[in-house]
Design an enzyme around this catalytic site. Structure first.
Site, mmCIF file in Angstrom:
data_model
loop_
_atom_site.group_PDB
_atom_site.id
_atom_site.type_symbol
_atom_site.label_atom_id
_atom_site.label_comp_id
_atom_site.label_asym_id
_atom_site.label_seq_id
_atom_site.Cartn_x
_atom_site.Cartn_y
_atom_site.Cartn_z
ATOM 1 C CB CYS A 80 -0.849 -0.053 1.323
ATOM 2 S SG CYS A 80 -1.769 1.547 1.577
ATOM 3 C CB CYS A 128 -5.280 -0.791 2.133
ATOM 4 S SG CYS A 128 -4.051 -1.083 3.777
ATOM 5 C CB CYS A 151 -9.212 -3.326 -12.031
ATOM 6 S SG CYS A 151 -8.819 -2.135 -13.057
HETATM 7 ZN ZN LIG Z 1 -2.760 0.848 3.421
#
Ligand SMILES: [Zn+2]
Length: 171
Positions: A80, A128, A151
């Site tokens: 992330c 996330c 995606c």
């Molecule tokens: Zn994150």
């Protein structure tokens, strides 16, 4: 008679919001072991480039073919871009031809999903599990056997090649 059917209809109402929030079966959220961060958006705004912030915390979408990660073919981990939680492994990346980095699945338990009604038809948005940053949408036209296409916005990810240490999680 009419009144009775109205009451019947009203009795069904509480069930409706549940249906609206149900994720697609293909994207059933796996019980996550990740402790969510409670960090205000403004704090992320200071840490992130504006285009990454817009995708991660304002659910913007990057232009197709704009991410250098489309061409990324090395072994490694995609984390992330905000909190650095590992989200995808390179062996699950594939070329979907859409212009966005695409994956057949995320790392188990590291992504959460929700229904998104921004377009006319509902899509499944995912983010996330740790910082809540928006990553992309999952569709059911991916390669077999799972049939999933995750995606992703490249700007919401950071690639760490194999052999390089993963960055420490950002709090
Ligand atoms: Zn994150």
């Amino acid at each position: 008679m009419q009144r009775r059917s109205l009451l019947k209809a009203l009795a069904l109402l509480p069930a409706l919001p549940l249906l609206g929030n149900a994720p697609l079966s293909l994207a059933q959220a796996i019980a996550s072991s990740i402790t969510p961060l409670d960090k205000p958006h403004d704090a992320w705004r200071k840490l992130l480039p504006p285009e990454a912030y817009a995708v991660l915390f304002e659910e913007d979408t990057e232009a197709p073919r704009s991410s250098p990660l489309n061409q990324e073919k090395r072994d490694g981990t995609f984390v992330c871009a905000a909190c650095y939680l590992p989200l995808f492994a390179s062996q699950d990346k594939y070329e979907s031809g859409t212009g966005w980095p695409s994956f057949t699945k995320p790392i188990d338990g590291h992504m959460n999903t929700k229904r998104d009604f921004k377009l006319f038809f509902p899509r499944t948005e995912y983010h996330c599990a740790r910082c809540g940053g928006h990553q992309g949408h999952v569709f059911d036209d991916g390669p077999k056997p799972r049939g999933e296409r995750w995606c992703n916005n490249g700007v919401a990810l950071r690639f760490i090649p194999e052999g390089e240490p993963l960055p420490e999680l950002r709090s």
